[in-house]
Design a protein around this motif. Structure first.
Motif, PDB file in Angstrom:
ATOM      1  N   ILE A 370       0.826  -1.203   0.000  1.00  0.00           N
ATOM      2  CA  ILE A 370       0.000   0.000   0.000  1.00  0.00           C
ATOM      3  C   ILE A 370       0.865   1.259   0.000  1.00  0.00           C
ATOM      4  CG2 ILE A 370      -1.859  -1.168   1.239  1.00  0.00           C
ATOM      5  CD1 ILE A 370      -0.984   0.296   3.778  1.00  0.00           C
ATOM      6  N   TRP A 371       0.267   2.353  -0.410  1.00  0.00           N
ATOM      7  CA  TRP A 371       0.946   3.650  -0.347  1.00  0.00           C
ATOM      8  C   TRP A 371       0.953   4.115   1.104  1.00  0.00           C
ATOM      9  CZ3 TRP A 371      -0.169   8.525   1.426  1.00  0.00           C
ATOM     10  CH2 TRP A 371       0.698   9.542   1.020  1.00  0.00           C
ATOM     11  N   GLY A 372       2.068   4.706   1.521  1.00  0.00           N
ATOM     12  CA  GLY A 372       2.151   5.226   2.879  1.00  0.00           C
ATOM     13  C   GLY A 372       3.217   6.295   2.998  1.00  0.00           C
ATOM     14  N   ASP A 373       3.006   7.199   3.933  1.00  0.00           N
ATOM     15  CA  ASP A 373       3.932   8.311   4.183  1.00  0.00           C
ATOM     16  C   ASP A 373       4.448   8.165   5.610  1.00  0.00           C
ATOM     17  OD1 ASP A 373       5.239  10.683   4.617  1.00  0.00           O
ATOM     18  OD2 ASP A 373       3.533  11.980   4.157  1.00  0.00           O
ATOM     19  N   ILE A 374       5.764   8.033   5.762  1.00  0.00           N
ATOM     20  CA  ILE A 374       6.343   7.874   7.095  1.00  0.00           C
ATOM     21  C   ILE A 374       6.011   9.043   8.004  1.00  0.00           C
ATOM     22  CG2 ILE A 374       8.558   8.934   6.481  1.00  0.00           C
ATOM     23  CD1 ILE A 374       9.911   6.947   8.344  1.00  0.00           C
ATOM     24  N   ARG A 406      12.370  11.771   6.254  1.00  0.00           N
ATOM     25  CA  ARG A 406      11.000  12.251   6.447  1.00  0.00           C
ATOM     26  C   ARG A 406      10.842  13.636   5.801  1.00  0.00           C
ATOM     27  NH1 ARG A 406      14.206  12.812  10.709  1.00  0.00           N
ATOM     28  NH2 ARG A 406      14.307  14.842  11.768  1.00  0.00           N
ATOM     29  N   ILE A 407       9.618  13.962   5.424  1.00  0.00           N
ATOM     30  CA  ILE A 407       9.341  15.264   4.826  1.00  0.00           C
ATOM     31  C   ILE A 407       9.402  16.334   5.914  1.00  0.00           C
ATOM     32  CG2 ILE A 407       7.626  16.637   3.603  1.00  0.00           C
ATOM     33  CD1 ILE A 407       6.613  14.000   2.379  1.00  0.00           C
ATOM     34  N   TRP A 408      10.119  17.407   5.660  1.00  0.00           N
ATOM     35  CA  TRP A 408      10.295  18.445   6.665  1.00  0.00           C
ATOM     36  C   TRP A 408       8.993  19.180   6.942  1.00  0.00           C
ATOM     37  CZ3 TRP A 408      13.456  19.733  10.357  1.00  0.00           C
ATOM     38  CH2 TRP A 408      13.313  20.976  10.968  1.00  0.00           C
ATOM     39  N   SER A 409       8.753  19.476   8.217  1.00  0.00           N
ATOM     40  CA  SER A 409       7.638  20.336   8.621  1.00  0.00           C
ATOM     41  C   SER A 409       8.106  21.172   9.804  1.00  0.00           C
ATOM     42  CB  SER A 409       6.412  19.497   9.013  1.00  0.00           C
ATOM     43  OG  SER A 409       6.719  18.630  10.089  1.00  0.00           O
ATOM     44  N   VAL A 437      15.914  20.701  14.104  1.00  0.00           N
ATOM     45  CA  VAL A 437      15.965  19.357  13.531  1.00  0.00           C
ATOM     46  C   VAL A 437      15.634  18.323  14.607  1.00  0.00           C
ATOM     47  CG1 VAL A 437      17.467  17.615  12.473  1.00  0.00           C
ATOM     48  CG2 VAL A 437      17.571  20.000  11.708  1.00  0.00           C
ATOM     49  N   GLU A 438      16.166  18.507  15.806  1.00  0.00           N
ATOM     50  CA  GLU A 438      15.832  17.584  16.898  1.00  0.00           C
ATOM     51  C   GLU A 438      14.367  17.715  17.288  1.00  0.00           C
ATOM     52  OE1 GLU A 438      18.384  17.400  20.269  1.00  0.00           O
ATOM     53  OE2 GLU A 438      20.212  17.167  19.071  1.00  0.00           O
ATOM     54  N   ARG A 439      13.838  18.930  17.291  1.00  0.00           N
ATOM     55  CA  ARG A 439      12.415  19.133  17.607  1.00  0.00           C
ATOM     56  C   ARG A 439      11.540  18.442  16.567  1.00  0.00           C
ATOM     57  NH1 ARG A 439      11.448  25.067  17.290  1.00  0.00           N
ATOM     58  NH2 ARG A 439       9.358  24.556  18.030  1.00  0.00           N
ATOM     59  N   ASN A 440      11.937  18.556  15.303  1.00  0.00           N
ATOM     60  CA  ASN A 440      11.191  17.909  14.228  1.00  0.00           C
ATOM     61  C   ASN A 440      11.214  16.391  14.374  1.00  0.00           C
ATOM     62  OD1 ASN A 440      11.698  16.528  11.330  1.00  0.00           O
ATOM     63  ND2 ASN A 440      10.143  18.123  11.115  1.00  0.00           N
ATOM     64  N   LEU A 441      12.374  15.842  14.742  1.00  0.00           N
ATOM     65  CA  LEU A 441      12.464  14.398  14.970  1.00  0.00           C
ATOM     66  C   LEU A 441      11.604  13.983  16.158  1.00  0.00           C
ATOM     67  CD1 LEU A 441      13.794  11.719  14.119  1.00  0.00           C
ATOM     68  CD2 LEU A 441      15.647  12.227  15.722  1.00  0.00           C
ATOM     69  N   TYR A 492      18.126  14.274   7.030  1.00  0.00           N
ATOM     70  CA  TYR A 492      18.559  14.767   8.333  1.00  0.00           C
ATOM     71  C   TYR A 492      19.186  13.659   9.169  1.00  0.00           C
ATOM     72  CZ  TYR A 492      15.356  18.047   6.311  1.00  0.00           C
ATOM     73  OH  TYR A 492      14.736  18.885   5.411  1.00  0.00           O
ATOM     74  N   ILE A 493      20.505  13.459   8.980  1.00  0.00           N
ATOM     75  CA  ILE A 493      21.202  12.416   9.733  1.00  0.00           C
ATOM     76  C   ILE A 493      21.900  13.045  10.944  1.00  0.00           C
ATOM     77  CG2 ILE A 493      21.429  10.733   7.878  1.00  0.00           C
ATOM     78  CD1 ILE A 493      24.187  11.808   7.233  1.00  0.00           C
ATOM     79  N   LEU A 494      21.435  12.669  12.125  1.00  0.00           N
ATOM     80  CA  LEU A 494      22.000  13.135  13.386  1.00  0.00           C
ATOM     81  C   LEU A 494      23.039  12.144  13.903  1.00  0.00           C
ATOM     82  CD1 LEU A 494      18.671  14.174  15.110  1.00  0.00           C
ATOM     83  CD2 LEU A 494      20.573  15.743  14.745  1.00  0.00           C
ATOM     84  N   GLU A 495      23.869  12.575  14.823  1.00  0.00           N
ATOM     85  CA  GLU A 495      24.750  11.656  15.524  1.00  0.00           C
ATOM     86  C   GLU A 495      23.908  10.664  16.330  1.00  0.00           C
ATOM     87  OE1 GLU A 495      27.133  15.569  15.350  1.00  0.00           O
ATOM     88  OE2 GLU A 495      25.037  14.961  15.481  1.00  0.00           O
ATOM     89  N   ILE A 496      24.473   9.502  16.613  1.00  0.00           N
ATOM     90  CA  ILE A 496      23.736   8.482  17.361  1.00  0.00           C
ATOM     91  C   ILE A 496      23.279   9.020  18.712  1.00  0.00           C
ATOM     92  CG2 ILE A 496      23.955   6.260  18.565  1.00  0.00           C
ATOM     93  CD1 ILE A 496      25.673   5.270  16.279  1.00  0.00           C
ATOM     94  N   ASP A 497      24.148   9.709  19.425  1.00  0.00           N
ATOM     95  CA  ASP A 497      23.778  10.229  20.743  1.00  0.00           C
ATOM     96  C   ASP A 497      22.606  11.202  20.650  1.00  0.00           C
ATOM     97  OD1 ASP A 497      25.733   8.715  21.886  1.00  0.00           O
ATOM     98  OD2 ASP A 497      27.153  10.357  22.185  1.00  0.00           O
TER      99      ASP A 497
END
Length: 532
Positions: A370-374, A406-409, A437-441, A492-497
């Motif tokens: 099926i179609w889906g948006d993360i 993910r699509i930015w918002s 970016v962290e808030r968005n995640l 948006y790739i963050l550090e693991i921590d």
């Protein structure tokens, strides 16, 4: 047989090649458009100041300068959400050699006019000219200064990477590394309709030590076999060359150029090549995932999820793999008639859904596609319930290398502590603060929380590391290439921590029993998490 030391040396060469594919177009664009001159005239500058004076798209400028820092050519720091770059002892020497990228960058741009899967005559001729220049070290004078020699070798290895990366990927996807060619000698005539031109490529690869040549025939050396078996390791970075061709526009022109095509086909990445390249690495991570899957589906049957949702199913390979593991290695596999496994492959890309559906049918596996948006799990839940009478929370969710895409918002959450990420993030050319970016995640995982708390979420995720750490470990990480391919395509790739910090703030945890990172050191750019 290769020694451990030889394997380590060749692996370092591979990573430097990947660096070059990303660094060459970025650095040369900055040189052409006078940003390098500006940096040399100002010992320390802020991203905002440089962007305002030169009419540059600040977000992508931030990505670009962080990439130079990852190569050791600038010092990069974030102070109260402002980014500062400062010259260091390598800056002047490195910047004085950036002009050497000119020919290879122009070749990358020129090759965009030709078929992406074929070697054609006109690019062959330009390749041949570059091979000769590279063999002559671009007529660089022999230096007695160790630092100059170090920089020259670094840049020459970059150029080599931009030459051999696309070549080895095209050869790999075209069947050149079939055992027929790898186990016996062969002639150019056996592989290509333009044998004289193809011989030029084989001769250059022989110069690099990949082949030995005798009586017009070529035979793989141990070094050549090493690289041939790792051809797919070049695939993901090379697949973004269509994006790198647009570097002038991304930095100095229309920041939306990658997204304005009316075609349903992605213009910034060769998706077929991307999938081919990433598939080679996934096998390593699947082994760790298997441990988690076996544990979950060996629980008492009434405590198991009804099935699995693979969000971002791609070509369906991961879903097929998971089904085979469950069917052959778990308690659930012995009771599929009484406790059938409800499989769902979801993807935003409709072309991927067609491929997944075909591959699942070929594998004789029943599943819904099926179609889906993360970014919208509530809609996914609604569609599952309306169409199939199943709740998203009753499924085990899995996904691979997707959450950073993910699509930015605009974020609505607050974060408990300021971001300590060193990442460079942009959306359509505009710079994003790392806090945002962290808030968005955090918003992203908050949306998913109610849908995954019953059976959890298994994620394979990509990460960045600090540019200072990358610069100290050149040849030991692909971080520079990852930062470039993802930074310029609004991922948006963050550090693991930083990633784990956000999970904690949402009230989710990565089960320590199953957490893994690759490599298992401070250089880790991939993590596996079972989030509960």
């Amino acid at each position: 047989m290769l020694t451990v030391a030889e394997k380590q040396l060749f692996r370092e060469e591979l990573f430097r090649h990947l660096d070059g594919i990303a660094v060459a177009p970025v650095a040369y664009s900055l040189l052409k458009n006078k940003v390098i001159d500006f940096l040399l005239s100002n010992k320390e500058s802020s991203i905002s100041h440089i962007a305002s004076l030169n009419n540059i798209n600040k977000g992508y400028l931030n990505v670009a300068l962080r990439i130079l820092s990852s190569q050791g050519w600038l010092d990069y720091k974030i102070n109260n959400n402002e980014v500062l770059v400062e010259l260091n002892k390598l800056s002047t020497i490195a910047f004085s050699h950036i002009h050497l990228y000119k020919d290879v960058v122009e070749l990358l741009e020129y090759s965009g006019k030709f078929h992406p899967r074929k070697f054609e005559l006109e690019p062959f001729h330009k390749l041949e000219q570059l091979f000769k220049k590279h063999k002559n070290r671009f007529d660089l004078p022999i230096s007695q200064n160790g630092t100059i020699t170090l920089i020259q070798n670094q840049i020459l290895k970059h150029i080599e990477g931009a030459l051999v990366g696309p070549t080895i990927v095209h050869l790999g996807m075209g069947g050149m590394f079939h055992k027929y060619f790898m186990e016996a000698s062969f002639s150019p005539e056996e592989y290509h309709k333009f044998p004289k031109s193809f011989d030029t490529i084989l001769s250059f690869l022989s110069y690099l030590g990949w082949f030995s040549k005798s009586n017009g025939n070529y035979t793989f050396t141990d070094k050549g076999l090493f690289f041939a078996k790792r051809a797919s390791a070049y695939g993901v970075t090379v697949s973004y060359i269509p994006m790198f061709r647009q570097m002038d526009s991304l930095l100095f022109g229309n920041p939306n150029i990658l997204w304005e095509s009316k075609s349903s086909i992605e213009t910034h990445v060769d998706r077929e090549m991307n999938v081919w390249g990433s598939g080679g690495a996934h096998a390593t991570y699947f082994k760790k995932i298997d441990e988690i899957i076996i544990s979950i589906f060996n629980k008492p049957l009434n405590q198991q999820p009804k099935g699995i949702l693979d969000m971002g199913c791609g070509n369906g390979a991961f879903l097929i793999h998971l089904f085979e593991v469950i069917a052959s290695k778990t308690l659930r596999g012995k009771h599929l008639d009484d406790y059938p496994l409800f499989l769902v492959g979801a993807d935003y890309n409709k072309a991927a859904l067609k491929v997944t559906r075909a591959n699942l049918i070929q594998a004789d596996i029943w599943a819904k596609v099926i179609w889906g948006d993360i970014s919208d799990p509530d809609l996914l839940q609604k569609n599952l319930k309306d169409d199939y009478a199943i709740e998203l929370k009753d499924l085990l969710s899995v996904r691979t290398f997707l959450d950073h895409n993910r699509i930015w918002s605009t974020p609505s959450s607050s974060i408990d502590a300021p971001s300590v990420s060193t990442g460079a993030f942009a959306y359509r050319g505009k710079r994003l603060n790392n806090d945002d970016v962290e808030r968005n995640l955090k918003d992203h995982f908050t949306k998913w929380k109610k849908h995954i708390t019953r059976y959890g979420l298994i994620i394979i995720e990509l990460h960045t590391i600090s540019p200072a750490l990358t610069a100290k470990n050149i040849g030991k990480t692909a971080a520079t290439a990852y930062d470039a391919t993802h930074g310029f395509s609004d991922q948006y790739i963050l550090e693991i921590d930083a990633f784990l910090k956000v999970l904690d703030e949402v009230g989710l945890q990565s089960d320590k029993k199953y957490f893994s990172k690759y490599p298992d050191s401070d250089l880790a750019t991939v993590s596996i998490n079972y989030i509960i």
